[in-house]
Design a protein around this motif. Structure first.
Motif, PDB file in Angstrom:
ATOM      1  N   ARG A 135       0.841  -1.213   0.000  1.00 15.65           N
ATOM      2  CA  ARG A 135       0.000   0.000   0.000  1.00 15.65           C
ATOM      3  C   ARG A 135       0.871   1.256   0.000  1.00 15.65           C
ATOM      4  O   ARG A 135       0.575   2.230  -0.704  1.00 15.65           O
ATOM      5  CB  ARG A 135      -0.934  -0.009   1.226  1.00 15.65           C
ATOM      6  CG  ARG A 135      -1.837   1.223   1.316  1.00 15.65           C
ATOM      7  CD  ARG A 135      -2.803   1.266   0.149  1.00 15.65           C
ATOM      8  NE  ARG A 135      -3.552   2.516   0.082  1.00 15.65           N
ATOM      9  CZ  ARG A 135      -3.152   3.607  -0.575  1.00 15.65           C
ATOM     10  NH1 ARG A 135      -1.963   3.614  -1.199  1.00 15.65           N
ATOM     11  NH2 ARG A 135      -3.917   4.679  -0.621  1.00 15.65           N
ATOM     12  N   GLU A 136       1.963   1.201   0.769  1.00 15.72           N
ATOM     13  CA  GLU A 136       2.870   2.357   0.808  1.00 15.72           C
ATOM     14  C   GLU A 136       3.544   2.554  -0.551  1.00 15.72           C
ATOM     15  O   GLU A 136       3.751   3.676  -1.010  1.00 15.72           O
ATOM     16  CB  GLU A 136       3.916   2.158   1.906  1.00 15.72           C
ATOM     17  CG  GLU A 136       3.359   2.387   3.301  1.00 15.72           C
ATOM     18  CD  GLU A 136       4.316   1.960   4.407  1.00 15.72           C
ATOM     19  OE1 GLU A 136       3.877   1.928   5.569  1.00 15.72           O
ATOM     20  OE2 GLU A 136       5.491   1.649   4.096  1.00 15.72           O
TER      21      GLU A 136
ATOM     22  N   GLY B  23       1.222   4.294  -2.799  1.00 17.49           N
ATOM     23  CA  GLY B  23       1.207   5.724  -2.464  1.00 17.49           C
ATOM     24  C   GLY B  23      -0.041   6.423  -2.975  1.00 17.49           C
ATOM     25  O   GLY B  23      -1.110   5.823  -3.084  1.00 17.49           O
ATOM     26  N   ASP B  24       0.104   7.688  -3.310  1.00 23.23           N
ATOM     27  CA  ASP B  24      -1.002   8.470  -3.886  1.00 23.23           C
ATOM     28  C   ASP B  24      -0.909   8.309  -5.398  1.00 23.23           C
ATOM     29  O   ASP B  24      -0.599   9.249  -6.131  1.00 23.23           O
ATOM     30  CB  ASP B  24      -0.866   9.938  -3.465  1.00 23.23           C
ATOM     31  CG  ASP B  24      -2.094  10.737  -3.861  1.00 23.23           C
ATOM     32  OD1 ASP B  24      -3.154  10.121  -4.094  1.00 23.23           O
ATOM     33  OD2 ASP B  24      -1.986  11.968  -3.966  1.00 23.23           O
ATOM     34  N   CYS B  25      -1.191   7.119  -5.852  1.00 22.79           N
ATOM     35  CA  CYS B  25      -0.808   6.661  -7.197  1.00 22.79           C
ATOM     36  C   CYS B  25      -1.360   7.539  -8.336  1.00 22.79           C
ATOM     37  O   CYS B  25      -2.533   7.900  -8.355  1.00 22.79           O
ATOM     38  CB  CYS B  25      -1.286   5.226  -7.374  1.00 22.79           C
ATOM     39  SG  CYS B  25      -0.759   4.507  -8.927  1.00 22.79           S
ATOM     40  N   THR B  26      -0.453   7.842  -9.247  1.00 27.90           N
ATOM     41  CA  THR B  26      -0.856   8.559 -10.470  1.00 27.90           C
ATOM     42  C   THR B  26      -0.363   7.778 -11.693  1.00 27.90           C
ATOM     43  O   THR B  26      -0.115   8.349 -12.748  1.00 27.90           O
ATOM     44  CB  THR B  26      -0.255   9.982 -10.493  1.00 27.90           C
ATOM     45  OG1 THR B  26       1.171   9.881 -10.371  1.00 27.90           O
ATOM     46  CG2 THR B  26      -0.793  10.831  -9.361  1.00 27.90           C
TER      47      THR B  26
ATOM     48  N   HIS C 256      -6.316   8.206 -12.123  1.00 21.94           N
ATOM     49  CA  HIS C 256      -6.061   9.082 -10.969  1.00 21.94           C
ATOM     50  C   HIS C 256      -6.645  10.477 -11.188  1.00 21.94           C
ATOM     51  O   HIS C 256      -6.909  11.194 -10.237  1.00 21.94           O
ATOM     52  CB  HIS C 256      -4.553   9.161 -10.689  1.00 21.94           C
ATOM     53  CG  HIS C 256      -3.818  10.176 -11.510  1.00 21.94           C
ATOM     54  ND1 HIS C 256      -3.394   9.912 -12.795  1.00 21.94           N
ATOM     55  CD2 HIS C 256      -3.466  11.457 -11.239  1.00 21.94           C
ATOM     56  CE1 HIS C 256      -2.787  10.983 -13.263  1.00 21.94           C
ATOM     57  NE2 HIS C 256      -2.816  11.931 -12.356  1.00 21.94           N
TER      58      HIS C 256
ATOM     59  N   ARG D 165     -11.567  10.122  -9.170  1.00 21.82           N
ATOM     60  CA  ARG D 165     -11.533   9.222  -8.008  1.00 21.82           C
ATOM     61  C   ARG D 165     -11.452  10.030  -6.719  1.00 21.82           C
ATOM     62  O   ARG D 165     -10.816  11.087  -6.678  1.00 21.82           O
ATOM     63  CB  ARG D 165     -10.313   8.289  -8.096  1.00 21.82           C
ATOM     64  CG  ARG D 165      -9.036   8.956  -7.615  1.00 21.82           C
ATOM     65  CD  ARG D 165      -7.887   8.031  -7.335  1.00 21.82           C
ATOM     66  NE  ARG D 165      -6.757   8.786  -6.846  1.00 21.82           N
ATOM     67  CZ  ARG D 165      -5.489   8.496  -7.079  1.00 21.82           C
ATOM     68  NH1 ARG D 165      -5.172   7.444  -7.805  1.00 21.82           N
ATOM     69  NH2 ARG D 165      -4.533   9.242  -6.586  1.00 21.82           N
TER      70      ARG D 165
ATOM     71  N   GLN E  75     -10.666   8.340  -3.754  1.00 19.53           N
ATOM     72  CA  GLN E  75      -9.559   7.703  -3.046  1.00 19.53           C
ATOM     73  C   GLN E  75      -9.229   6.367  -3.700  1.00 19.53           C
ATOM     74  O   GLN E  75     -10.013   5.833  -4.492  1.00 19.53           O
ATOM     75  CB  GLN E  75      -9.910   7.495  -1.576  1.00 19.53           C
ATOM     76  CG  GLN E  75     -11.170   6.682  -1.342  1.00 19.53           C
ATOM     77  CD  GLN E  75     -11.563   6.666   0.120  1.00 19.53           C
ATOM     78  OE1 GLN E  75     -10.750   6.364   0.987  1.00 19.53           O
ATOM     79  NE2 GLN E  75     -12.824   6.989   0.404  1.00 19.53           N
ATOM     80  N   ILE E  76      -8.066   5.860  -3.332  1.00 21.60           N
ATOM     81  CA  ILE E  76      -7.644   4.543  -3.812  1.00 21.60           C
ATOM     82  C   ILE E  76      -8.318   3.485  -2.931  1.00 21.60           C
ATOM     83  O   ILE E  76      -8.353   3.604  -1.717  1.00 21.60           O
ATOM     84  CB  ILE E  76      -6.108   4.424  -3.726  1.00 21.60           C
ATOM     85  CG1 ILE E  76      -5.463   5.332  -4.790  1.00 21.60           C
ATOM     86  CG2 ILE E  76      -5.656   2.984  -3.894  1.00 21.60           C
ATOM     87  CD1 ILE E  76      -3.960   5.459  -4.670  1.00 21.60           C
TER      88      ILE E  76
ATOM     89  N   CYS F 194      -8.850   2.396  -8.565  1.00 22.45           N
ATOM     90  CA  CYS F 194      -9.522   3.696  -8.628  1.00 22.45           C
ATOM     91  C   CYS F 194     -10.784   3.538  -9.468  1.00 22.45           C
ATOM     92  O   CYS F 194     -10.802   2.776 -10.443  1.00 22.45           O
ATOM     93  CB  CYS F 194      -8.613   4.750  -9.259  1.00 22.45           C
ATOM     94  SG  CYS F 194      -7.102   4.995  -8.316  1.00 22.45           S
TER      95      CYS F 194
END
Ligand code: SF4
Length: 299
Positions: free
Chosen positions: A104-105, A108-111, A116, A120, A122-123, A182
């Motif tokens: 999960r780390e 991240g704040d995946c793009t 993304h 969305r 949130q993931i 997403c």
């Protein structure tokens, strides 16, 4: 005499082969067409073209209405040497809960794909028991999942909960995730490039959880986990030996898993007549896992 392929068809086949190669699949087997199936030598009739164009736009419905075809040999994703050789952070820990946290780390704040920037909230990573024997995989989050950050929490999620309960299990005992994390806008089907970009994280989740059985919910999940394209009628009703992409088949820590394909709960909500068929798939899983036989199917 060799048949001459239409240039568009040739290009489409080349793209498809490239896609499979990128997944690490290089061996292909030719399936004999059934006698009523059009081939390159037997062009489609006006009737079949008309039928194809009249099929509904929802992929699952379209697949269900396709003619039943003979059984095909399972071609399961083989190891991609580049995936296998790339060290993953979670490989440094043995606790699956900690390993999932590392994945999960890493996400991240995946793009990484265009989802993304398509609304969305949130993931939606996945939820459940990190040591689950049974894992369910859907195609992607919907509106409710996007808001709550958890897969399968809307109406389809309620039905999935009932299916799990009918198997004699609780939701907390299984693990649930999706091919893409997403929400595709308007709940459209995730596109190939989106699935390709996101599914390595799903495969890493599976590799960490090491379930005995993975249930692919619907055609998108099935086609991304298995390495071939077929109508649901062909995909269902059997076990596939499954190794997630990125795991070396000789890896001693991978004990193997079985994969079963059944209908997506959202499809069952649209066509409840198929619940009996889905129940047959789940009973197959129950027998394999040694679960007791409850009396009724999920409503
Ligand atoms: S769908 Fe997956 S790859 Fe695409 S942005 Fe979301 S987390 Fe990243």
């Amino acid at each position: 005499m060799p048949s001459i392929l239409d240039p568009d068809l040739r290009r489409a086949l080349a793209n498809r082969l490239r896609y499979y190669n990128e997944l690490g699949i290089y061996d292909f087997y030719r399936r004999q067409p059934s006698i009523d199936e059009p081939t390159a030598d037997t062009p489609k009739t006006a009737e079949s073209s008309e039928l194809a164009s009249s099929l509904p736009s929802q992929p699952e419905l379209r697949e269900e209405m396709a003619a039943r075809k003979p059984a095909i040999v399972a071609a399961v994703a083989e190891e991609n040497i580049f995936d296998v050789l790339t060290p993953k952070p979670e490989q440094a820990v043995s606790d699956p809960k900690a390993a999932l946290k590392l994945i999960r780390e890493d996400l991240g704040d995946c793009t990484r794909c265009k989802l993304h920037k398509q609304g969305r909230k949130q993931i939606v990573f996945g939820v459940g028991n990190p040591r689950a024997e049974l894992m369910f995989v859907g195609e992607g989050p919907g509106a409710d999942e996007d808001v709550q950050g958890e897969p399968f929490v809307g109406r389809a999620g309620q039905l999935l909960n009932n299916m799990i309960k009918a198997m004699g299990l609780r939701r907390e005992q299984v693990y649930i995730a999706n091919v893409v994390k997403c929400r595709p806008p308007g709940n459209r089907t995730p596109e190939r490039d989106e699935c390709d970009t996101c599914s390595p994280f799903l495969n890493r989740q599976i590799a960490v959880i090491k379930p005995k059985v993975v249930v692919a919910l619907g055609a998108v999940a099935a086609k991304n986990l298995l390495a071939f394209n077929a109508p649901m009628a062909e995909l269902r009703g059997r076990f596939y030996d499954f190794t997630p992409a990125g795991v070396r088949s000789s890896d001693p820590s991978w004990q193997g898993a079985r994969l079963v394909v059944t209908y997506h709960p959202a499809f069952l909500l649209r066509d409840p007549r198929q619940k009996g068929e889905a129940w047959k798939d789940l009973q197959m899983v129950m027998r394999y896992l040694g679960l007791g036989q409850p009396k009724t199917a999920a409503e």
